[in-house]
Design a protein around this motif. Structure first.
Motif, PDB file in Angstrom:
ATOM      1  N   ALA A  10       0.901  -1.225   0.003  1.00 51.51           N
ATOM      2  CA  ALA A  10      -0.053   0.048   0.129  1.00 51.51           C
ATOM      3  C   ALA A  10       1.004   1.383   0.152  1.00 51.51           C
ATOM      4  CB  ALA A  10      -0.939  -0.027   1.154  1.00 51.51           C
ATOM      5  N   ALA A  11       1.905   1.116  -0.471  1.00 51.03           N
ATOM      6  CA  ALA A  11       2.847   2.571  -0.759  1.00 51.03           C
ATOM      7  C   ALA A  11       2.605   3.326  -1.806  1.00 51.03           C
ATOM      8  CB  ALA A  11       4.184   2.013  -0.458  1.00 51.03           C
ATOM      9  N   GLY A  12       1.879   2.671  -2.747  1.00 55.55           N
ATOM     10  CA  GLY A  12       1.437   3.079  -4.178  1.00 55.55           C
ATOM     11  C   GLY A  12       2.043   2.490  -5.343  1.00 55.55           C
ATOM     12  N   LYS A  13       2.778   1.506  -5.086  1.00 59.89           N
ATOM     13  CA  LYS A  13       3.336   0.845  -6.114  1.00 59.89           C
ATOM     14  C   LYS A  13       2.510   0.247  -7.433  1.00 59.89           C
ATOM     15  CE  LYS A  13       4.696  -2.947  -4.093  1.00 59.89           C
ATOM     16  NZ  LYS A  13       4.078  -2.883  -2.752  1.00 59.89           N
ATOM     17  N   GLY A  14       1.197  -0.063  -6.922  1.00 60.62           N
ATOM     18  CA  GLY A  14       0.426  -0.721  -7.867  1.00 60.62           C
ATOM     19  C   GLY A  14      -0.171   0.612  -8.807  1.00 60.62           C
ATOM     20  N   THR A  15      -0.606   1.658  -8.111  1.00 64.55           N
ATOM     21  CA  THR A  15      -0.878   2.698  -9.053  1.00 64.55           C
ATOM     22  C   THR A  15       0.190   3.185  -9.859  1.00 64.55           C
ATOM     23  OG1 THR A  15      -2.095   3.390  -7.061  1.00 64.55           O
ATOM     24  CG2 THR A  15      -2.076   5.126  -8.619  1.00 64.55           C
ATOM     25  N   ILE A  16       1.432   3.509  -9.392  1.00 62.45           N
ATOM     26  CA  ILE A  16       2.587   3.928 -10.257  1.00 62.45           C
ATOM     27  C   ILE A  16       2.719   2.921 -11.272  1.00 62.45           C
ATOM     28  CG2 ILE A  16       5.013   4.483 -10.180  1.00 62.45           C
ATOM     29  CD1 ILE A  16       4.245   5.123  -6.991  1.00 62.45           C
ATOM     30  N   SER A  17       2.912   1.663 -11.166  1.00 63.44           N
ATOM     31  CA  SER A  17       3.206   0.495 -12.069  1.00 63.44           C
ATOM     32  C   SER A  17       2.199   0.787 -13.180  1.00 63.44           C
ATOM     33  CB  SER A  17       3.148  -0.682 -11.706  1.00 63.44           C
ATOM     34  OG  SER A  17       4.060  -0.839 -10.402  1.00 63.44           O
ATOM     35  N   PHE A 140      12.084   2.493  -5.340  1.00 58.84           N
ATOM     36  CA  PHE A 140      11.573   1.843  -4.150  1.00 58.84           C
ATOM     37  C   PHE A 140      10.449   2.891  -3.576  1.00 58.84           C
ATOM     38  CE2 PHE A 140      11.659   0.657   0.350  1.00 58.84           C
ATOM     39  CZ  PHE A 140      11.768  -0.772   0.143  1.00 58.84           C
ATOM     40  N   ILE A 141       9.498   2.438  -3.727  1.00 59.18           N
ATOM     41  CA  ILE A 141       8.315   3.216  -3.184  1.00 59.18           C
ATOM     42  C   ILE A 141       7.899   2.999  -1.782  1.00 59.18           C
ATOM     43  CG2 ILE A 141       5.901   4.200  -3.512  1.00 59.18           C
ATOM     44  CD1 ILE A 141       7.904   4.532  -5.931  1.00 59.18           C
ATOM     45  N   THR A 142       7.889   3.985  -0.770  1.00 62.55           N
ATOM     46  CA  THR A 142       7.469   3.805   0.554  1.00 62.55           C
ATOM     47  C   THR A 142       6.561   4.648   1.010  1.00 62.55           C
ATOM     48  OG1 THR A 142       8.356   2.937   2.753  1.00 62.55           O
ATOM     49  CG2 THR A 142       9.656   4.882   1.575  1.00 62.55           C
ATOM     50  N   ALA A 143       6.206   4.539   2.329  1.00 61.37           N
ATOM     51  CA  ALA A 143       5.126   5.552   3.093  1.00 61.37           C
ATOM     52  C   ALA A 143       5.263   4.985   4.362  1.00 61.37           C
ATOM     53  CB  ALA A 143       3.954   5.639   2.536  1.00 61.37           C
ATOM     54  N   SER A 144       4.731   5.921   5.366  1.00 60.87           N
ATOM     55  CA  SER A 144       4.531   5.502   6.905  1.00 60.87           C
ATOM     56  C   SER A 144       3.645   4.358   7.090  1.00 60.87           C
ATOM     57  CB  SER A 144       4.222   6.539   7.776  1.00 60.87           C
ATOM     58  OG  SER A 144       2.843   6.807   7.480  1.00 60.87           O
ATOM     59  N   THR A 145       3.830   3.475   8.045  1.00 66.50           N
ATOM     60  CA  THR A 145       2.944   2.124   8.214  1.00 66.50           C
ATOM     61  C   THR A 145       1.589   2.929   8.434  1.00 66.50           C
ATOM     62  OG1 THR A 145       4.787   1.528   9.194  1.00 66.50           O
ATOM     63  CG2 THR A 145       2.846   0.138   9.215  1.00 66.50           C
ATOM     64  N   GLU A 146       1.342   4.113   9.246  1.00 72.42           N
ATOM     65  CA  GLU A 146       0.092   4.406   9.600  1.00 72.42           C
ATOM     66  C   GLU A 146      -0.835   4.975   8.198  1.00 72.42           C
ATOM     67  OE1 GLU A 146       2.633   5.026  11.099  1.00 72.42           O
ATOM     68  OE2 GLU A 146       2.337   4.018  12.949  1.00 72.42           O
ATOM     69  N   VAL A 147      -0.067   5.530   7.326  1.00 77.88           N
ATOM     70  CA  VAL A 147      -0.398   6.116   6.157  1.00 77.88           C
ATOM     71  C   VAL A 147      -0.939   4.854   4.964  1.00 77.88           C
ATOM     72  CG1 VAL A 147       0.101   7.455   4.053  1.00 77.88           C
ATOM     73  CG2 VAL A 147       0.372   8.502   6.102  1.00 77.88           C
ATOM     74  N   ARG A 148       0.081   3.915   5.192  1.00 79.67           N
ATOM     75  CA  ARG A 148      -0.095   2.730   4.129  1.00 79.67           C
ATOM     76  C   ARG A 148      -1.417   1.840   4.638  1.00 79.67           C
ATOM     77  NH1 ARG A 148       3.391  -0.951   4.333  1.00 79.67           N
ATOM     78  NH2 ARG A 148       4.802  -0.052   6.140  1.00 79.67           N
ATOM     79  N   ALA A 149      -1.648   1.870   6.209  1.00 80.96           N
ATOM     80  CA  ALA A 149      -2.789   1.143   6.510  1.00 80.96           C
ATOM     81  C   ALA A 149      -3.915   1.755   6.202  1.00 80.96           C
ATOM     82  CB  ALA A 149      -2.587   0.784   7.985  1.00 80.96           C
ATOM     83  N   THR A 199       4.585   9.455   1.521  1.00 83.01           N
ATOM     84  CA  THR A 199       3.676   9.613   3.013  1.00 83.01           C
ATOM     85  C   THR A 199       2.932  10.956   2.511  1.00 83.01           C
ATOM     86  OG1 THR A 199       5.130   8.557   4.437  1.00 83.01           O
ATOM     87  CG2 THR A 199       3.609  10.066   5.533  1.00 83.01           C
ATOM     88  N   ASP A 200       3.479  11.987   2.374  1.00 80.09           N
ATOM     89  CA  ASP A 200       2.985  13.327   2.240  1.00 80.09           C
ATOM     90  C   ASP A 200       2.574  13.723   0.748  1.00 80.09           C
ATOM     91  OD1 ASP A 200       2.986  13.686   5.045  1.00 80.09           O
ATOM     92  OD2 ASP A 200       5.063  13.974   5.008  1.00 80.09           O
ATOM     93  N   LEU A 201       2.699  12.787  -0.084  1.00 77.68           N
ATOM     94  CA  LEU A 201       2.578  13.075  -1.514  1.00 77.68           C
ATOM     95  C   LEU A 201       1.085  12.640  -2.123  1.00 77.68           C
ATOM     96  CD1 LEU A 201       6.015  12.093  -2.939  1.00 77.68           C
ATOM     97  CD2 LEU A 201       5.271  14.522  -2.262  1.00 77.68           C
TER      98      LEU A 201
END
Ligand code: DC
Length: 218
Positions: A10-17, A140-149, A199-201
């Motif tokens: 849930a960091a956004g990989k699918g949307t970006i891909s 490598f796409i990441t984001a905070s755990t809370e935002v991904r949840a 996280t903030d994007l």
């Protein structure tokens, strides 16, 4: 052109891909699907997902049509399917059995309808480190755990699924821990990956950054 996009859930990989594969007319290989297919097949067969030998047997026989068919099951992307995928993906023999089908795709990428593509966007956890270390661009796409949840929880609610934020958060923490600490191909950025924290994007902001990176290699 080969692009790898790795990172936690849930960091956004699918949307970006999928946005990149459409914009640059590339095939899209969501490698999480292979582990989801094996995990779900284990669940449907009433097998213990911790049993490496049985999971390997299923992985060795997995075909693309079987994976597509399993992807239509309601639990393919539910908490049950996600947990099963994460557990079976930690078995080294399962990963070994699924390696070639993922690697080979880069040599002969095809679209969903079977027509040949000029390249591929890989989405996963180890696509830049193991599956395709020769990629032209690694993200490598990441984001905070809370935002991904929260993103995952919102997706479940939008699909009309029953979910609690607290449970989704706990599942996410457990999955990150397992994906990052397994012995084979743990989740980590390739040395030459560009790391993007979403996280903030917003999605358009992330896409702008990513497209600028792709344009540099076109
Ligand atoms: O990307 P996803 O959430 O669909 O992935 C499901 C699980 O599959 C994830 O928890 C870990 C595993 N996975 C993996 O180990 N390696 C990959 N390249 C892709 C997914």
């Amino acid at each position: 052109m080969i692009i790898t996009i790795d990172g936690p859930a849930a960091a956004g990989k699918g949307t970006i891909s999928s946005a990149l594969s459409q914009k640059y007319k590339l095939a899209y290989f969501d490698t999480g699907m292979v582990y989801r297919a094996v995990g779900l097949q284990m669940v449907l067969d009433g097998k213990d997902i911790k049993n490496e030998e049985q999971a390997t047997e299923i992985a060795e026989k997995l075909t693309f049509p079987q994976m597509i068919s399993l992807s239509k099951h309601p639990d393919f992307r539910s908490g049950i399917g996600s947990n099963a995928a994460s557990v079976v993906s930690a078995h080294p023999k399962v990963r070994a059995a699924l390696l070639n089908m993922q690697k080979d795709f880069a040599n002969k990428p095809i679209f969903a309808d079977g027509t040949p593509a000029a390249g591929v966007v890989y989405d996963g956890r180890d696509t830049g480190t193991v599956i395709c270390p020769q990629a032209d661009l690694k993200l490598f796409i990441t984001a905070s755990t809370e935002v991904r949840a929260k993103r995952r929880y919102d997706e479940y609610i939008a699909k009309g699924m029953d979910a609690s934020y607290e449970n989704v958060l706990q599942d996410m923490i457990a999955r990150d821990e397992r994906d990052s600490n397994r012995s084979t191909a743990p989740l980590k950025p390739a040395d030459d990956a560009v790391i993007i924290d979403t996280t903030d994007l917003s999605i358009p902001q992330v896409l702008e950054k990513v497209v600028a990176l792709v344009e540099k290699i076109c």
